[in-house]
Design an enzyme around this catalytic site. Sequence first.
Site, short mmCIF file in Angstrom:
data_model
loop_
_atom_site.label_atom_id
_atom_site.label_comp_id
_atom_site.label_asym_id
_atom_site.label_seq_id
_atom_site.Cartn_x
_atom_site.Cartn_y
_atom_site.Cartn_z
N GLY A 177 0.82 -1.21 0.00
CA GLY A 177 0.00 0.00 0.00
C GLY A 177 0.85 1.26 0.00
N GLY A 214 -4.01 -1.93 -6.62
CA GLY A 214 -3.15 -3.10 -6.77
C GLY A 214 -3.23 -3.68 -8.18
N ASP A 215 -4.41 -3.64 -8.75
CA ASP A 215 -4.59 -4.15 -10.12
C ASP A 215 -3.90 -3.23 -11.13
OD1 ASP A 215 -6.18 -6.20 -9.06
OD2 ASP A 215 -7.98 -4.96 -9.21
O1 RIB Z 1 -9.17 -5.11 -6.80
C1 RIB Z 1 -10.34 -4.34 -6.93
C2 RIB Z 1 -11.43 -5.17 -7.50
O2 RIB Z 1 -11.77 -6.18 -6.57
C3 RIB Z 1 -12.71 -4.44 -7.77
O3 RIB Z 1 -12.77 -3.94 -9.07
C4 RIB Z 1 -13.78 -5.49 -7.49
O4 RIB Z 1 -14.53 -5.81 -8.60
C5 RIB Z 1 -13.03 -6.69 -6.91
O5 RIB Z 1 -12.82 -7.66 -7.87
#
Ligand code: RIB
Length: 306
Positions: free
Chosen positions: A224, A253-254
Site C-alpha cells: 500500500g 493493486g490491479d
Molecule cells: O481489486 C479491486 C477489484 O476487486 C474491484 O474492481 C472489485 O470488482 C473486486 O474484484
Amino acid sequence: MATRIAVIGSNMMDLVTYGPRMPAPGETLAADSFVIGHGGKGANQAVAAARLGCDVVMVTKVGDDPFAEQQIENFRANGVRVDHVGRVAGVSSGVAPIFVDHTGENAILIVKGANDHLLPGDVDAAADALSSCRLILLQMEVPVETVYHAIAFGKARGIEVLLNPAPAAADLDVEKIRDVSFLVPNETELALLSGLPVDTQAAVETAAQSLIAKGIKTVIVTMGSRGALLVTAEAVRQIAPVAVEPVDTTGAGDAFIGAFAHFYAAGGAVEASLRQAARYAALSITRRGTQASYLTADEFRQHSAA
Ligand code: RIB
C-alpha cells in the site's frame, strides 16, 4: 520478443458507494454518491495494461444479464481481445458492491457469478491465443483448479506466469503454484501463504524468502502506501511509494500489476518495470473509480514529463 499478454481471470461490475465512513454492523448511514463502473481484478489488470498500449488477450466469463454485454463492450473499447470471453446461461455476471470512505479506503464484497464457471477447459480452448503471449496474469476470483491448470499450461508452453493471490484464499496450495515466475501478494496474502508473521519488514522478507525456497522465482509484496518489496533468491529491493493525496484506492493493486505486466512484456527489467508500475498505480488513486481511474499511455507520459 512478444509484447502480448493474457489475463485469465475475473470481471465484475463495481457498484460503488462513496460515504463519510464505513457503516458499522446494524447501522444505516447516509452516503454521498453512487456509481456503477467496470471492475474485477482480472479485467482491471487487463484494462490497465491495454490502456498503456499492451496487446491483451482476456479469458473470462460473463453471465446472462445486461451487465454481460456492457463488460464485453468495455473490453472492446479498451482494445482488449474478446475472442475468449465466454457467456454462461442462467447465471449473473460478477458484481462487487464497494464502499469507499472519505480517506479513500475501501471495503469490497464480491459475487463471482459467471466467473465461477471459468474452467480448465476454457484455458485449453484459448491455447493458440495464449501461446503467443509473453506473460499470463492470474488472480483468485475464478476457481482454484483453473488457476492451477493455467500455471501448468504456462510451464508446459514456456510462458511466464504472474499470480496475484487475491482475494486471499486459505485453500491455495503453495506446491501447485511454485512454477509461477512472479507471485504478487499483499502482506495478508503473504502471511496466509507462508504461515509466517509479516509484522515487520524483516518478517516480510523472511516470509517471502520461504516461498522462494519452495521454487517461486520472484515475490513482489505490495504494501500500500509503504510501496512494494521485490524479493528474489539473490536480492531484496525496496520499490519506494509515490506520495499522492488518495481519493479512491479501489483497484490500485490491479493498476500496479497491469502496468508492471505492460512494461515487463515490452522488454523492461523487473525492477524498472515495478518503479513505473508504482507511479501508474499512485496516479490511479488520485481519481475516483476502479478502471475509470486508470490513465492512458498519453496521460501517463504527460504526468511523467510534468
Ligand atoms: O481489486 C479491486 C477489484 O476487486 C474491484 O474492481 C472489485 O470488482 C473486486 O474484484
